[in-house]
Enzyme design. Structure first.
Site, PDB file in Angstrom:
ATOM      1  CG  ASP A 113      -2.238   0.727   0.969  1.00  0.00           C
ATOM      2  OD1 ASP A 113      -2.132   1.899   0.589  1.00  0.00           O
ATOM      3  OD2 ASP A 113      -3.341   0.190   1.166  1.00  0.00           O
ATOM      4  CG  HIS A 133      -0.960   1.589  -3.370  1.00  0.00           C
ATOM      5  ND1 HIS A 133      -2.201   1.259  -2.897  1.00  0.00           N
ATOM      6  CD2 HIS A 133      -0.525   0.502  -4.068  1.00  0.00           C
ATOM      7  CE1 HIS A 133      -2.515   0.027  -3.300  1.00  0.00           C
ATOM      8  NE2 HIS A 133      -1.506  -0.455  -3.998  1.00  0.00           N
TER       9      HIS A 133
END
Ligand SMILES: *[C@@H]1O[C@H](CO)[C@@H](O)[C@H](O)[C@H]1NC(C)=O
Ligand SMILES: *[C@@H]1O[C@H](CO)[C@@H](O)[C@H](O)[C@H]1NC(C)=O
Ligand SMILES: *[C@@H]1O[C@H](CO)[C@@H](O)[C@H](O)[C@H]1NC(C)=O
Ligand SMILES: *[C@@H]1O[C@H](CO)[C@@H](O)[C@H](O)[C@H]1NC(C)=O
Ligand SMILES: *[C@@H]1O[C@H](CO)[C@@H](O)[C@H](O)[C@H]1NC(C)=O
Ligand SMILES: *[C@@H]1O[C@H](CO)[C@@H](O)[C@H](O)[C@H]1NC(C)=O
Length: 393
Positions: free
Chosen positions: A214, A237
């Site tokens: 993430d 991310h």
């Protein structure tokens, strides 16, 4: 008295004397019965060592020598008697794989301290693979390490591998310094943010390497005066502000400086995300500069219709995004639209400054990248690849 000041006094008096420093003490977890066999739960031994170190009226070090320590869970509590605590971790601390703990909020937590240093080249091994996608509670999987209400925190030369949830959670801390922190987890491990910061100020993250499933770093409500530099992110991310404005009013993130960072094969580069909701808030005074993007899907992104759950009302966010600067950002985008400013119609982005952006498309069908703007006001100077689409104020 520290050895340093002893030395100074000795020097001034012109005397030669040996300064014994009774105030510094090392507490070795082996003296408290830690087995370090990778199987026996060493939580109690380590916590007993901590209890004594924390009572010590001077500088105390809790030493975790080389070896593998199974720790089912631990809260390292302050306040401590001494001036500062050091958690010197040379070994590997391993998390349990028992599904019973998947609904816990955290695995290891440090809280209520003034002066905490964590170092030693050791690893927090979250053993996340057993848990990813398998937990059955409403809450996220436990984070690996939480820092709660800590002033003057230093974390350096530490590795977090395969957290179940967030690797490092920084909440309500002041003056934090992270250096040479290595964070690793597979790119498909869900919700494994690298370092998440909330309600904290003056936090520095420098010269660190983060690859996870993430956000590499996420700054949520209450993050203020954050300085990020020399961070390599990927997979992951990207570096994110938000998401803001989901459930609470007046989420604020401000004074954020991200410099000299590299993103490799990440889903996003630098991102600001706010929920499509009527909750107010603000993200302001944010600078991203000297950034290299390598095959990044969304190198520059403001998303004010953030709604990963898919069930939001069709509305712009009520979080105000303003004074955001992007300077000297170059490299490659793996999507054609390299710059997206998707701002709210009720609260347009204001004061967006874009200077020297050079992002090429790394797929076969052409080198041209483009920008997409919605309600974004600001100005661009210098290199404009892609050409900007900001509205002039
Ligand atoms: C720790 O501090 C408390 C409160 O100041 C004091 O009562 C106690 O004696 C101290 N403990 C040690 C081991 O010095
Ligand atoms: C992380 O842990 C996994 C599983 O134990 C291991 O295979 C991998 O080598 C570790 N990664 C790093 C960077 O240490
Ligand atoms: C942070 O900690 C301070 C001091 O303990 C407290 O006053 C404040 O309410 C806390 N903030 C949050 C968001 O928990
Ligand atoms: C941010 O960190 C970098 C690297 O340590 C440093 O050079 C810079 O002065 C810092 N900026 C602020 C505002 O503290
Ligand atoms: C930029 O970051 C890299 C680490 O990615 C570091 O080695 C280098 O010293 C940094 N440069 C500056 C000018 O801070
Ligand atoms: C913006 O943030 C920087 C830190 O990144 C800080 O030094 C500066 O004072 C802030 N500017 C304003 C106007 O608050």
């Amino acid at each position: 008295m520290t050895s340093n000041s002893c030395f100074k006094i000795g020097f001034i008096l012109g005397l030669v004397f040996v300064c014994t420093n009774a105030q510094e003490k090392v507490f070795n977890v082996h003296s408290y019965g830690a087995k370090a066999d990778g199987m026996t739960d060493d939580s109690k031994a380590i916590l007993n060592g901590w209890r004594d170190a924390c009572k010590w009226n001077g500088k105390a070090t809790l030493l975790i020598p080389l070896g593998e320590y199974m720790v089912n869970g631990a809260i390292f509590k302050g306040p401590c008697n001494g001036s500062a605590m050091t958690f010197e971790m040379k070994g590997v601390i391993k998390a349990p794989t028992d599904p019973k703990i998947f609904c816990n909020e955290y695995w290891i937590r440090f809280q209520y301290m003034n002066g905490l240093k964590i170092k030693g080249h050791g690893t927090f091994d979250g053993q996340g693979a057993c848990a990813w996608g398998k937990h059955q509670c409403a809450t996220p999987l436990p984070f690996t390490v939480g820092f709660y209400f800590i002033k003057n925190l230093i974390v350096h030369d530490i590795h977090s591998n395969n957290s179940k949830g967030v690797h490092i959670n920084v909440f309500n801390c002041t003056n934090g310094f992270f250096r040479h922190v290595k964070i690793t987890a597979p790119d498909d491990s869900p919700n494994t943010d690298g370092i998440r910061i909330g309600y904290s100020n003056n936090i520095h993250i420098v010269d660190s390497n983060i690859g996870t499933g993430d956000d590499c770093i996420s700054m949520v409500a209450g993050s203020q005066s954050i300085n990020i530099s020399g961070v390599t992110c990927g997979p992951g991310h990207g570096i994110s502000i938000g998401s803001l404005g989901k459930l609470s009013k007046n989420d604020v993130v401000k004074d954020i400086h991200t410099k000299n960072c590299t993103f490799i094969n990440t889903q996003n580069g630098v991102r600001i995300k706010t929920w499509a909701s009527s909750m107010t808030g603000m993200a302001t005074n944010i600078t991203f500069e000297d950034i290299i993007m390598i095959k990044v899907s969304n190198p520059i992104l403001i998303d004010q219709q953030y709604c990963p759950t898919g069930n939001c009302k069709k509305q712009g966010s009520s979080v105000q995004v303003k004074e955001v600067t992007y300077k000297n950002i170059r490299g490659s985008s793996s999507s054609k639209v390299a710059v997206i400013f998707d701002c709210s119609d009720s609260h347009p982005c204001n004061g967006i400054i874009v200077k020297d952006i050079n992002l090429v498309y790394n797929e076969r069908d052409g080198p041209a990248t483009s920008s997409a703007c919605e309600n974004a006001i600001g100005k661009a100077t210098g290199i404009e690849l892609p050409p900007n689409c900001l509205k002039k104020s």
